[in-house]
Design a protein around this motif. Structure first.
Motif, PDB file in Angstrom:
ATOM      1  N   MET A 313       0.840  -1.199   0.000  1.00  0.00           N
ATOM      2  CA  MET A 313       0.000   0.000   0.000  1.00  0.00           C
ATOM      3  C   MET A 313       0.881   1.256   0.000  1.00  0.00           C
ATOM      4  N   GLY A 314       1.969   1.183   0.757  1.00  0.00           N
ATOM      5  CA  GLY A 314       2.912   2.298   0.770  1.00  0.00           C
ATOM      6  C   GLY A 314       3.576   2.491  -0.579  1.00  0.00           C
ATOM      7  N   MET A 315       3.897   1.372  -1.247  1.00  0.00           N
ATOM      8  CA  MET A 315       4.536   1.458  -2.554  1.00  0.00           C
ATOM      9  C   MET A 315       3.571   2.020  -3.607  1.00  0.00           C
ATOM     10  N   VAL A 316       2.311   1.598  -3.524  1.00  0.00           N
ATOM     11  CA  VAL A 316       1.292   2.148  -4.429  1.00  0.00           C
ATOM     12  C   VAL A 316       1.167   3.656  -4.205  1.00  0.00           C
ATOM     13  N   ALA A 317       1.134   4.054  -2.926  1.00  0.00           N
ATOM     14  CA  ALA A 317       1.037   5.480  -2.596  1.00  0.00           C
ATOM     15  C   ALA A 317       2.274   6.231  -3.079  1.00  0.00           C
ATOM     16  N   ALA A 318       3.467   5.629  -2.877  1.00  0.00           N
ATOM     17  CA  ALA A 318       4.714   6.262  -3.323  1.00  0.00           C
ATOM     18  C   ALA A 318       4.714   6.425  -4.836  1.00  0.00           C
ATOM     19  N   ASN A 319       4.218   5.407  -5.539  1.00  0.00           N
ATOM     20  CA  ASN A 319       4.158   5.484  -6.997  1.00  0.00           C
ATOM     21  C   ASN A 319       3.291   6.656  -7.444  1.00  0.00           C
ATOM     22  N   ARG A 320       2.151   6.847  -6.778  1.00  0.00           N
ATOM     23  CA  ARG A 320       1.243   7.943  -7.133  1.00  0.00           C
ATOM     24  C   ARG A 320       1.875   9.299  -6.827  1.00  0.00           C
ATOM     25  N   VAL A 321       2.568   9.387  -5.692  1.00  0.00           N
ATOM     26  CA  VAL A 321       3.227  10.648  -5.324  1.00  0.00           C
ATOM     27  C   VAL A 321       4.366  10.961  -6.286  1.00  0.00           C
ATOM     28  N   PHE A 322       5.155   9.941  -6.634  1.00  0.00           N
ATOM     29  CA  PHE A 322       6.271  10.159  -7.553  1.00  0.00           C
ATOM     30  C   PHE A 322       5.783  10.522  -8.949  1.00  0.00           C
ATOM     31  N   LEU A 323       4.598  10.042  -9.321  1.00  0.00           N
ATOM     32  CA  LEU A 323       4.033  10.444 -10.609  1.00  0.00           C
ATOM     33  C   LEU A 323       3.825  11.961 -10.664  1.00  0.00           C
ATOM     34  N   ILE A 324       3.411  12.525  -9.532  1.00  0.00           N
ATOM     35  CA  ILE A 324       3.247  13.981  -9.464  1.00  0.00           C
ATOM     36  C   ILE A 324       4.615  14.663  -9.464  1.00  0.00           C
ATOM     37  N   LEU A 325       5.558  14.110  -8.673  1.00  0.00           N
ATOM     38  CA  LEU A 325       6.895  14.695  -8.614  1.00  0.00           C
ATOM     39  C   LEU A 325       7.595  14.642  -9.971  1.00  0.00           C
ATOM     40  N   ASP A 326       7.247  13.632 -10.768  1.00  0.00           N
ATOM     41  CA  ASP A 326       7.863  13.494 -12.092  1.00  0.00           C
ATOM     42  C   ASP A 326       7.133  14.290 -13.162  1.00  0.00           C
ATOM     43  N   THR A 327       6.008  14.896 -12.791  1.00  0.00           N
ATOM     44  CA  THR A 327       5.241  15.683 -13.759  1.00  0.00           C
ATOM     45  C   THR A 327       5.984  16.977 -14.083  1.00  0.00           C
ATOM     46  N   ASP A 328       6.265  17.162 -15.350  1.00  0.00           N
ATOM     47  CA  ASP A 328       6.958  18.374 -15.788  1.00  0.00           C
ATOM     48  C   ASP A 328       5.919  19.379 -16.253  1.00  0.00           C
ATOM     49  N   SER A 329       5.381  20.116 -15.292  1.00  0.00           N
ATOM     50  CA  SER A 329       4.344  21.094 -15.621  1.00  0.00           C
ATOM     51  C   SER A 329       4.723  22.480 -15.112  1.00  0.00           C
ATOM     52  N   LYS A 330       6.025  22.702 -14.964  1.00  0.00           N
ATOM     53  CA  LYS A 330       6.466  23.990 -14.436  1.00  0.00           C
ATOM     54  C   LYS A 330       6.599  25.018 -15.548  1.00  0.00           C
ATOM     55  N   MET A 331       6.240  26.242 -15.204  1.00  0.00           N
ATOM     56  CA  MET A 331       6.424  27.347 -16.131  1.00  0.00           C
ATOM     57  C   MET A 331       7.926  27.633 -16.259  1.00  0.00           C
TER      58      MET A 331
END
Length: 588
Positions: A313-331
């Motif tokens: 469950m922690g790994m699933v949560a980490a995967n979801r959080v890292f997906l956001i951290l890996d999102t390149d949406s910065k101006m």
């Protein structure tokens, strides 16, 4: 980043998560050492028990009984001490890691383009930043280290069993493949089940948050039954997702319990039979020690499966959080112009923009505003007025064209510097659940209460604020619910004024307020637009008669421009808007 899958364990994801433990290496190694020592102390207990029975109790040696009992007591005390240290510092490490991950996640999201938030669910983002973070912490506090400690205990117990009696050990080990195979199937099934659980939790959070935020609309349009039925449907999916995990647990744990009990029964039967028949050197103490060792071998297997659930469950949560951290949406913030003084000259040159690819909202917008001028933008809803404001603040990247501030491309400014020179008062004012003074200064250390009071006096809102309980320390609660829309607008005006911007933007700032508030707002508008470039977006055309230039927009284009009188003389689109609004006011 790999997509979520049914893999029992993602080593790449785990290695990435482990990088967050580097600042706490000493604690990490201390917890690991505690796990090793706990396994040593754990196997010492059955070994000492064997010695107590075979070498002290049965032979009736009182002195040896006392010595071995003292040694066993010391071992148990040491085991309790290290168990306490292990539990505390494993949890401490988990909380420290999620603190760091949460800070990094929040900072990362602060830099996202508005497009990301336009396309993301608020409830899902809150779930990622709060609930999923706790799951990540449990990897360390209840997952990884507990699994390691249990594995070490199992290895130590297996080694002791072989040392005490290899024949009995073979009987016990013959049952291990059954429990290991069941554990493997259980882990894979639970990984898939927990992915579904996290998805349903996020959906539930998103639904509840949106409905609570929009409760007024729900009740105004009598959608209580519809929303209740929808919630029941979502809640049912949430329940079914969790019940799937309960079902897997209900199958696995009885199987593990039966196998463990069978192993104890076989050891007692075979060891006792051989002892009675005098064809084995198995002694009573060895059989007692084996019973403890079997518990140490099979119980951790059951616990490991349970803890592996936590780890997954922690790994699933980490995967979801890292997906956001890996999102390149910065101006893009590669500009070099920083704290330079800005006069306020604005120039749009053939600007094209669309929120969605292939769907333009602005079609070649061009206009200029000289420093100190007041520019008004009017037009029907959806004409693109507010989009111009979004682009000026660089909330979005333009498709083509150029936006200049003092002759410098807005992309060449550092984002923070650019926005520090622009203040915006929106129609829908957002206030934090905090005091009025903190909502005005936004906790800027360079702006004190005295500065706020002087600014409030200048724009005529000091008396209104002082009339509130606690004055400037009055807590407006979430989204400023303790104030009327007009009062919130006045706070927004004061917030803009104290920031001393070079460019001021008023986006529908006088709509939906009472006449008294509108008079105060008009006075505040006259004061804060004085001597600075101002862009005013308004539906009420009477409020923009004094503007130096009025831009008339229709369908993403500027169709007319000029002063109020010039546009009326043209008899075009603006004149029609003005006459229609004048007739409505006359009728009212």
């Amino acid at each position: 980043m790999s997509k979520e899958s049914g893999k029992a364990f993602d080593t790449g994801l785990f290695k990435r998560l482990m990088t967050f433990t580097k600042p706490y290496r000493l604690t990490f190694y201390g917890v690991a050492l505690s796990a090793i020592l706990l396994s040593v102390f754990a196997v010492m207990t059955p070994y000492l028990l064997r010695m107590l029975i075979d070498e002290a109790i049965i032979p009736a040696k009182a002195d040896k009984l006392l010595n071995l009992s003292v040694i066993m007591l010391l071992v148990l005390l040491a085991q309790v001490t290290f168990q306490l240290l292990f539990n505390y510092y494993a949890n401490w490490l988990g909380e420290s890691v999620i603190k760091d991950v949460r800070i990094r996640l929040f900072r990362h999201m602060l830099g996202f383009k508005m497009t990301y938030f336009d396309n993301s669910s608020l409830g899902v983002l809150v779930t990622r930043a709060v609930a999923d973070m706790q799951r990540i912490g449990e990897i360390f506090s209840q997952g990884f280290f507990v699994i390691i400690a249990d594995l070490l205990k199992m290895l130590a117990a297996a080694a002791l069993m072989v040392y005490l009696n290899w024949k009995l050990a073979l009987i016990v080990f013959s049952l291990l493949p059954v429990i290991l195979y069941a554990t493997r199937l259980f882990q894979k099934a639970m990984k898939v089940a927990f992915i579904e659980v996290r998805a349903q939790v996020a959906n539930l959070n998103s639904f509840v948050q949106e409905r609570i935020a929009g409760m007024k609309i729900v009740q105004l349009f009598t959608r209580e039954k519809i929303e209740s039925d929808k919630f029941r449907e979502i809640n049912e999916k949430h329940k079914q997702a969790w019940l799937k995990t309960v079902w897997y647990n209900s199958i696995f744990f009885p199987i593990a319990e039966i196998v463990g009990s069978l192993a104890i029964g076989l050891v007692v039967w075979y060891g006792g039979l051989m002892n009675v028949a005098n064809i084995s050197d198995s002694e009573a103490g060895t059989i007692f020690a084996y019973i403890l060792c079997i518990e140490m071998l099979f119980r951790p297997l059951r616990q490991i499966a349970d803890k592996f659930n936590t780890l997954q469950m922690g790994m699933v949560a980490a995967n979801r959080v890292f997906l956001i951290l890996d999102t390149d949406s910065k101006m893009d913030d590669s500009g070099t112009y920083g704290d330079t003084q800005v006069r306020g000259d604005i120039k749009f040159t053939d600007v094209h923009f669309g929120y969605l690819k292939g769907e333009e909202v602005l079609h070649g917008i061009s206009f200029d505003a000289k420093a100190g001028e007041t520019i008004a933008i009017v037009g029907a809803t959806g004409a693109g007025k507010s989009t111009i404001i979004n682009l000026l603040n660089r909330f979005y990247e333009i498709n083509s064209g150029q936006i200049l501030i003092d002759g410098i491309d807005s992309k060449d400014y550092k984002l923070a510097a650019l926005r520090s020179h622009i203040a915006v008062v929106l129609q829908d004012v957002f206030l934090f659940a905090d005091t009025i003074v903190n909502n005005i200064t936004l906790k800027n250390e360079n702006v004190g209460l005295k500065d706020v009071e002087e600014a409030a006096i200048q724009i005529g809102v000091h008396e209104f604020i002082e009339s509130l309980p606690g004055g400037y320390e009055f807590n407006v609660k979430e989204r400023g619910s303790m104030l009327s829309s007009g009062q919130r607008q006045l706070i927004a005006f004061l917030r803009a004024f104290v920031s001393n911007p070079s460019i001021l933007i008023l986006d529908e700032a006088t709509s939906s307020v009472d006449s008294y508030s509108e008079r105060l707002i008009q006075r505040a508008t006259d004061k804060i637009t004085e001597g600075r470039t101002s862009i005013i977006i308004a539906h009420r055309l009477a409020t923009i008669k004094k503007a130096d230039k009025i831009l008339v927009m229709e369908a993403g284009k500027i169709v007319e421009s000029g002063t109020h009188n010039e546009l009326l003389k043209k008899g075009g689109y603006y004149n029609k808007l003005y006459e229609a609004q004048f007739m409505e006011e006359e009728a009212a």
